[in-house]
Enzyme design. Structure first.
Site, PDB file in Angstrom:
ATOM      1  N   HIS A 126       1.380   5.458  -2.000  1.00 16.47           N
ATOM      2  CA  HIS A 126       0.837   6.537  -2.847  1.00 16.47           C
ATOM      3  C   HIS A 126       2.003   7.232  -3.532  1.00 16.47           C
ATOM      4  O   HIS A 126       2.557   8.208  -2.997  1.00 16.47           O
ATOM      5  CB  HIS A 126       0.049   7.542  -2.001  1.00 16.47           C
ATOM      6  CG  HIS A 126      -1.189   6.981  -1.388  1.00 16.47           C
ATOM      7  ND1 HIS A 126      -2.445   7.153  -1.941  1.00 16.47           N
ATOM      8  CD2 HIS A 126      -1.371   6.208  -0.285  1.00 16.47           C
ATOM      9  CE1 HIS A 126      -3.342   6.535  -1.189  1.00 16.47           C
ATOM     10  NE2 HIS A 126      -2.719   5.951  -0.180  1.00 16.47           N
ATOM     11  N   HIS A 139       0.848  -1.208   0.000  1.00 20.97           N
ATOM     12  CA  HIS A 139       0.000   0.000   0.000  1.00 20.97           C
ATOM     13  C   HIS A 139       0.873   1.244   0.000  1.00 20.97           C
ATOM     14  O   HIS A 139       1.548   1.553   0.986  1.00 20.97           O
ATOM     15  CB  HIS A 139      -0.898  -0.011   1.237  1.00 20.97           C
ATOM     16  CG  HIS A 139      -1.922   1.078   1.219  1.00 20.97           C
ATOM     17  ND1 HIS A 139      -3.264   0.834   1.033  1.00 20.97           N
ATOM     18  CD2 HIS A 139      -1.814   2.422   1.351  1.00 20.97           C
ATOM     19  CE1 HIS A 139      -3.934   1.979   1.056  1.00 20.97           C
ATOM     20  NE2 HIS A 139      -3.061   2.960   1.245  1.00 20.97           N
ATOM     21  N   ASP A 173       2.506   3.212   2.853  1.00 26.70           N
ATOM     22  CA  ASP A 173       1.468   4.233   2.636  1.00 26.70           C
ATOM     23  C   ASP A 173       2.052   5.559   2.149  1.00 26.70           C
ATOM     24  O   ASP A 173       1.696   6.050   1.083  1.00 26.70           O
ATOM     25  CB  ASP A 173       0.633   4.439   3.915  1.00 26.70           C
ATOM     26  CG  ASP A 173      -0.744   5.047   3.647  1.00 26.70           C
ATOM     27  OD1 ASP A 173      -1.117   5.221   2.474  1.00 26.70           O
ATOM     28  OD2 ASP A 173      -1.447   5.356   4.626  1.00 26.70           O
ATOM     29  N   GLU A 176     -11.196   4.098   7.123  1.00 22.51           N
ATOM     30  CA  GLU A 176      -9.973   4.710   7.650  1.00 22.51           C
ATOM     31  C   GLU A 176     -10.374   5.891   8.521  1.00 22.51           C
ATOM     32  O   GLU A 176     -10.273   7.052   8.143  1.00 22.51           O
ATOM     33  CB  GLU A 176      -9.049   5.169   6.507  1.00 22.51           C
ATOM     34  CG  GLU A 176      -7.694   5.638   7.039  1.00 22.51           C
ATOM     35  CD  GLU A 176      -6.774   6.189   5.969  1.00 22.51           C
ATOM     36  OE1 GLU A 176      -7.174   6.218   4.783  1.00 22.51           O
ATOM     37  OE2 GLU A 176      -5.661   6.597   6.319  1.00 22.51           O
ATOM     38  N   GLN A 235      -9.754   9.641  -4.689  1.00 15.59           N
ATOM     39  CA  GLN A 235      -9.438  10.291  -3.409  1.00 15.59           C
ATOM     40  C   GLN A 235     -10.574  11.182  -2.891  1.00 15.59           C
ATOM     41  O   GLN A 235     -10.843  11.241  -1.700  1.00 15.59           O
ATOM     42  CB  GLN A 235      -8.157  11.134  -3.574  1.00 15.59           C
ATOM     43  CG  GLN A 235      -7.793  12.005  -2.396  1.00 15.59           C
ATOM     44  CD  GLN A 235      -7.209  11.228  -1.232  1.00 15.59           C
ATOM     45  OE1 GLN A 235      -6.062  10.802  -1.265  1.00 15.59           O
ATOM     46  NE2 GLN A 235      -8.010  11.009  -0.192  1.00 15.59           N
ATOM     47  N   HIS A 242      -9.457   1.773   0.199  1.00 20.98           N
ATOM     48  CA  HIS A 242      -9.298   2.402   1.499  1.00 20.98           C
ATOM     49  C   HIS A 242     -10.648   2.202   2.189  1.00 20.98           C
ATOM     50  O   HIS A 242     -11.677   2.616   1.656  1.00 20.98           O
ATOM     51  CB  HIS A 242      -9.024   3.894   1.339  1.00 20.98           C
ATOM     52  CG  HIS A 242      -7.630   4.214   0.905  1.00 20.98           C
ATOM     53  ND1 HIS A 242      -7.121   3.831  -0.306  1.00 20.98           N
ATOM     54  CD2 HIS A 242      -6.630   4.887   1.544  1.00 20.98           C
ATOM     55  CE1 HIS A 242      -5.869   4.244  -0.398  1.00 20.98           C
ATOM     56  NE2 HIS A 242      -5.540   4.882   0.702  1.00 20.98           N
TER      57      HIS A 242
HETATM   58 FE   FE2 Z   1      -3.532   5.040   1.670  1.00 21.75          FE
END
Ligand code: FE2
Length: 430
Positions: free
Chosen positions: A61, A59, A311, A215, A154, A212
Site C-alpha cells: 500500500h 502486495h 503489505d 482478512e 478501502q 483483499h
Molecule cells: Fe493489504
C-alpha cells in the site's frame, strides 16, 4: 563487448555461472571467455555468491506507507483501528505528499533488490488523489521498476456511497487491476455481490483481479470461495489473486480441505502478508492466540501459487518494516513452520518467482536472452539468504547497476586479541 560481467556466481538451483550483459539483456549465462572478460566495460567478482531474480512484492500500500503517527499511533493494534486512522487522515493528503512517500519507499525497496511491486490504491476518495499520484509515480519509475496498481475500495465497494463509480474512475485513470474488500461490506450477501460485480467489471475491461479477501479471524468468512467461483464463471483463471485470506487459518479443516482444490482449479493466486498477519490477527483472542496467517503450506501442497507480500511499512497498521522482502519471507517461514529444506526454498520462491507469476510478469527467471534484472546476495544459496536476511551486494535493473553495497564482513576486536574479520557465511554443514 560486454557492458557488465559478473563472474563466478551461483543461481538458486545451484548452477555456477558468469553473467554477461549487453544493454538491458543477459547475453551470456555460463562460462565467459577470457577475451570477453578482459574487454568488458565493468567486471564484478561474484566470489561464489548467490544471484537471484529480483524480489517482487505482490502486495503493498504505497499511498499509506510512511504515514506512521498521523494523526496518532494505532493503540489497539487492530485492522479496524488502522482503517479508522487512515480515514481520518485521508482528507488532508495531497498528491505531492503521496508521490514523495511512494518514491522514497520504492527507492528503499529497489536498494534491497525489489524491482516489481503490486500496490493497492485507495479509491474511496472523491478526488482520487492517491490514484492520480501513483499513476504518475508508475510512469516515473518505469525505467527501472515494474509498478502495478490495484483499484482498492478501502471503505467498501458497495458500503461507501460512491465506491462503485470511484473505482471505475480510477480504472479510467489507468489503474491496472480491479480490487475489492468483500469482508468489509455491510453483510456477507453484500460481500458476495461485490465479488460478482467486480469480477464482471474485470472481465469486461480485460483486467486482472486482486481482492483483499476474508482478512479476519472469522471461521465463517467465505468470500474466497465466491472469488474462485466467479474466476471460473468469467474465464479469469490465472488472473485472479486473493490477498490475506486469514480466515482460512480459523476455518474448520473439513471446509478448508474442500476449498483448497477449488482455489487450485480456478487458478487463484494467494498472497499472505506474514509481518502484518502475525501482528493484526488474533487480537481479540485471549490464550491460546491464533497466528492467523493463511494456510500457506497446505495451499502450496494443493498446487496453489502462494506469495508473501510486505503489505505495510510504517503506516496506520504496522509501525515497522524496512521494504526488505527477505525479512518478509523470514517471518513467513517461521509463522507457517515451513522449516523443511523444500519449505525454506518455497519461502524464497514466495518473494521472487511466485509473485512474478501472480502479477503476470514475463521472463522473471534469469535466462540468456532475457532482461538483465538480478540481485547478487551475500549468501551462497536461498536458505542462507533467508537465514542471514543477506546483505545485497549488487542490484541490476535492465542492465544498469541501481544499488550496490560492500561485503558485510565485520571487524571484531576482543580484549587481548588482534582485530579479525568475521564473515557470517559459516562452514557448518557444507
Ligand atoms: Fe493489504
Amino acid at each position: 563487448m560486454l557492458d557488465l560481467l559478473v563472474t563466478d556466481v551461483r543461481t538458486p538451483d545451484g548452477r555456477e555461472v558468469d553473467i554477461g550483459v549487453v544493454g538491458d539483456r543477459v547475453v551470456a549465462l555460463g562460462a565467459v571467455s577470457r577475451q570477453a572478460a578482459e574487454q568488458a566495460r565493468r567486471v564484478v567478482q561474484g566470489g561464489g555468491l548467490l544471484v537471484s531474480p529480483p524480489f517482487v512484492d505482490a502486495h503493498f500500500h504505497l499511498d499509506a506507507a510512511l504515514t506512521l503517527g498521523r494523526p496518532r499511533l494505532n493503540a489497539s493494534g487492530t485492522l479496524l483501528e488502522g482503517i479508522a486512522l487512515w480515514a481520518e487522515q485521508k482528507p488532508s493528503l495531497t498528491e505531492e505528499d503521496i508521490a514523495a512517500r511512494a518514491l522514497r519507499l520504492i527507492a528503499w525497496a529497489a536498494a534491497r533488490g525489489t524491482l516489481a511491486m503490486r500496490s493497492h490504491v485507495d479509491t474511496c476518495d472523491p478526488a482520487l488523489r492517491a490514484a492520480r499520484a501513483l499513476v504518475e509515480v508508475r510512469r516515473r519509475v518505469a525505467p527501472f521498476f515494474d509498478l502495478q496498481l490495484v483499484a482498492f475500495p478501502q471503505d467498501g465497494y458497495l458500503r461507501h456511497p460512491r465506491g462503485v463509480e470511484l473505482l471505475s474512475e480510477a480504472l479510467d485513470l489507468g489503474v491496472d487491476v480491479v480490487g475489492g474488500i468483500p469482508h468489509f461490506e455491510r453483510t456477507a450477501q453484500a460481500g458476495r455481490e461485490s465479488v460478482e460485480r467486480l469480477c464482471r467489471l474485470a472481465a469486461d475491461r480485460g483486467l486482472r483481479v486482486d481482492m483483499h479477501c476474508d482478512e479476519n479471524d472469522d471461521p465463517q468468512s467465505r468470500h474466497v470461495e465466491v472469488l474462485a467461483e466467479q474466476a471460473v464463471r468469467f474465464g479469469l483463471q490465472g488472473r485472479v489473486t486473493a490477498s490475506h485470506v486469514t480466515s482460512l487459518h480459523s476455518a474448520p479443516n473439513d471446509y478448508a480441505f474442500k476449498l483448497l482444490p477449488l482455489l487450485a482449479e480456478a487458478g487463484v493466486h494467494v498472497v499472505a502478508n506474514p509481518l502484518i498477519n502475525i501482528t493484526l490477527q488474533g487480537r481479540q483472542d485471549s490464550y491460546p492466540k491464533r497466528r492467523g496467517m493463511t494456510r500457506a503450506p497446505e495451499l502450496m501442497a494443493a498446487g496453489v501459487n502462494v506469495s508473501f507480500g510486505h503489505d505495510c511499512v510504517m503506516d496506520p497498521w504496522y509501525a515497522l518494516g524496512s521494504a526488505d522482502l527477505l525479512e518478509v519471507a523470514h517471518m513467513g517461514l517461521h509463522v507457517a513452520q515451513l522449516t523443511s529444506l523444500a519449505g525454506m526454498r518455497a519461502c524464497f520462491d514466495a518473494v521472487t518467482v511466485n509473485p512474478a507469476r501472480a502479477l503476470g510478469l514475463e521472463g522473471w527467471a534469469l535466462a540468456e536472452g532475457g532482461r538483465a534484472d538480478f540481485v547478487l546476495l551475500h549468501a551462497r544459496d536461498p536458505v542462507e539468504a533467508l537465514r542471514l536476511r543477506a546483505a545485497r551486494r549488487l542490484v541490476v535493473s535492465r542492465g544498469r547497476v541501481v544499488a550496490e553495497g560492500p561485503a558485510p564482513a565485520m571487524l571484531l576486536t576482543l580484549p587481548g586479541e588482534a582485530p579479525r574479520a568475521v564473515d557470517f557465511l559459516g562452514d557448518a554443514g557444507r
